[in-house]
Design a protein around this motif. Structure first.
Motif, mmCIF file in Angstrom:
data_model
loop_
_atom_site.group_PDB
_atom_site.id
_atom_site.type_symbol
_atom_site.label_atom_id
_atom_site.label_comp_id
_atom_site.label_asym_id
_atom_site.label_seq_id
_atom_site.Cartn_x
_atom_site.Cartn_y
_atom_site.Cartn_z
ATOM 1 N N THR A 33 -11.173 -13.112 3.991
ATOM 2 C CA THR A 33 -12.529 -12.764 3.556
ATOM 3 C C THR A 33 -13.520 -13.812 4.068
ATOM 4 N N GLU A 34 -14.795 -13.453 4.028
ATOM 5 C CA GLU A 34 -15.836 -14.378 4.491
ATOM 6 C C GLU A 34 -15.867 -15.643 3.609
ATOM 7 N N GLY A 35 -15.922 -15.420 2.312
ATOM 8 C CA GLY A 35 -15.780 -16.520 1.347
ATOM 9 C C GLY A 35 -14.392 -16.435 0.727
ATOM 10 N N PRO A 36 -14.110 -17.265 -0.269
ATOM 11 C CA PRO A 36 -12.811 -17.179 -0.954
ATOM 12 C C PRO A 36 -12.591 -15.781 -1.521
ATOM 13 N N ILE A 37 -11.377 -15.267 -1.420
ATOM 14 C CA ILE A 37 -11.113 -13.891 -1.880
ATOM 15 C C ILE A 37 -11.286 -13.803 -3.396
ATOM 16 N N SER A 38 -11.742 -12.655 -3.850
ATOM 17 C CA SER A 38 -12.020 -12.441 -5.263
ATOM 18 C C SER A 38 -11.137 -11.312 -5.785
ATOM 19 N N PRO A 39 -10.367 -11.543 -6.835
ATOM 20 C CA PRO A 39 -9.465 -10.495 -7.320
ATOM 21 C C PRO A 39 -10.212 -9.265 -7.825
ATOM 22 N N CYS A 40 -9.624 -8.102 -7.633
ATOM 23 C CA CYS A 40 -10.252 -6.854 -8.081
ATOM 24 C C CYS A 40 -10.250 -6.773 -9.606
ATOM 25 N N GLY A 41 -10.982 -5.819 -10.130
ATOM 26 C CA GLY A 41 -11.100 -5.670 -11.578
ATOM 27 C C GLY A 41 -9.782 -5.374 -12.263
ATOM 28 N N VAL A 42 -8.954 -4.568 -11.616
ATOM 29 C CA VAL A 42 -7.653 -4.238 -12.221
ATOM 30 C C VAL A 42 -6.802 -5.502 -12.340
ATOM 31 N N CYS A 43 -6.776 -6.317 -11.305
ATOM 32 C CA CYS A 43 -5.992 -7.552 -11.355
ATOM 33 C C CYS A 43 -6.561 -8.533 -12.374
ATOM 34 N N ARG A 44 -7.867 -8.567 -12.519
ATOM 35 C CA ARG A 44 -8.463 -9.448 -13.545
ATOM 36 C C ARG A 44 -7.963 -9.040 -14.934
ATOM 37 N N GLU B 4 0.821 -1.215 0.000
ATOM 38 C CA GLU B 4 0.000 0.000 0.000
ATOM 39 C C GLU B 4 0.855 1.264 0.000
ATOM 40 N N ASN B 5 0.180 2.399 -0.116
ATOM 41 C CA ASN B 5 0.864 3.679 -0.252
ATOM 42 C C ASN B 5 0.017 4.767 0.396
ATOM 43 N N ALA B 6 0.665 5.738 0.994
ATOM 44 C CA ALA B 6 -0.035 6.833 1.661
ATOM 45 C C ALA B 6 -0.924 7.615 0.695
ATOM 46 N N ALA B 7 -0.565 7.620 -0.575
ATOM 47 C CA ALA B 7 -1.398 8.293 -1.582
ATOM 48 C C ALA B 7 -2.487 7.354 -2.133
ATOM 49 N N TYR B 8 -2.591 6.190 -1.556
ATOM 50 C CA TYR B 8 -3.621 5.178 -1.852
ATOM 51 C C TYR B 8 -3.534 4.586 -3.268
ATOM 52 N N SER B 9 -3.651 5.418 -4.312
ATOM 53 C CA SER B 9 -3.764 4.838 -5.656
ATOM 54 C C SER B 9 -2.504 4.100 -6.126
ATOM 55 N N PRO B 10 -1.312 4.427 -5.634
ATOM 56 C CA PRO B 10 -0.155 3.621 -6.060
ATOM 57 C C PRO B 10 -0.137 2.212 -5.472
ATOM 58 N N THR B 11 -1.079 1.882 -4.625
ATOM 59 C CA THR B 11 -1.145 0.543 -4.022
ATOM 60 C C THR B 11 -1.135 -0.542 -5.091
ATOM 61 N N ASN B 12 -0.346 -1.577 -4.825
ATOM 62 C CA ASN B 12 -0.326 -2.736 -5.725
ATOM 63 C C ASN B 12 -0.912 -3.942 -5.005
ATOM 64 N N CYS B 13 -1.839 -4.611 -5.674
ATOM 65 C CA CYS B 13 -2.443 -5.816 -5.088
ATOM 66 C C CYS B 13 -1.460 -6.986 -5.116
ATOM 67 N N ALA B 14 -1.757 -7.974 -4.299
ATOM 68 C CA ALA B 14 -0.912 -9.169 -4.211
ATOM 69 C C ALA B 14 -0.773 -9.877 -5.562
ATOM 70 N N GLU B 15 -1.868 -9.946 -6.299
ATOM 71 C CA GLU B 15 -1.859 -10.660 -7.576
ATOM 72 C C GLU B 15 -0.912 -9.987 -8.573
ATOM 73 N N ARG B 16 -1.035 -8.663 -8.674
ATOM 74 C CA ARG B 16 -0.182 -7.954 -9.636
ATOM 75 C C ARG B 16 1.271 -7.957 -9.191
#
Ligand SMILES: O=c1ccn([C@H]2C[C@H](O)[C@@H](CO)O2)c(=O)[nH]1
Ligand SMILES: [Zn+2]
Length: 135
Positions: A81-92, A44-56
């Motif tokens: 997560t409650e159920g299996p984690i689901s990748p975000c749209g950017v990672c998809r 993650e990043n203090a500016a939020y948007s530079p955050t990179n997900c685990a998948e990427r």
């Protein structure tokens, strides 16, 4: 490398997440065509948007290490997560770019729930590489 082993690698990678803002830690493990594992965690990043997900993180690491797009065997993702984690749209979208359409995506949580999809199944109707590369 079986599915449970790949999930265990994703859980180990999750321990290295840098997630001070969301406190939501995610790990991934990408299996390459030679049986090698490439780890990813969210950064993650203090500016939020530079955050990179685990998948990427795992995908970009493997590409930077010299692996060719489309040569990966599977990816496992693990989060609390409650159920299996689901990748975000950017990672998809990035999975579609760098992995074969039928590559398995194994989604898990900390309770042992598992879901399985393919890369193309996660992004129906996608705009993808074929739209630009195959004219
Ligand atoms: O599949 C997912 C979902 C979320 N996150 C990260 C992004 C952010 O750091 C935090 C909260 O969305 O979890 C991932 O890494 N992968
Ligand atoms: Zn993502």
């Amino acid at each position: 490398m079986d599915e449970q082993q790949l999930i265990r690698h994703a859980l180990a990678a999750r321990e290295r997440a840098y997630a001070p803002y969301s406190a939501f830690r995610v790990g991934s493990a990408l299996l390459d065509g030679q049986g090698g594992i490439h780890y990813g965690c969210n950064v993650e990043n203090a500016a939020y948007s530079p955050t990179n997900c685990a998948e990427r993180t795992a995908l970009f690491r493997a590409i930077a290490d010299g692996h060719q797009p489309g040569t990966f065997a599977a990816i496992a993702i693990a989060g609390d997560t409650e159920g299996p984690i689901s990748p975000c749209g950017v990672c998809r979208q990035v999975l579609l770019e760098l992995c074969a359409p039928d590559m398995p995506v194994i989604m898990a949580n900390l309770k042992g729930d598992i879901a399985r999809m393919t890369v193309s199944g996660l992004l129906p109707g996608a705009f993808g590489p074929n739209d630009l590369l195959e004219k």
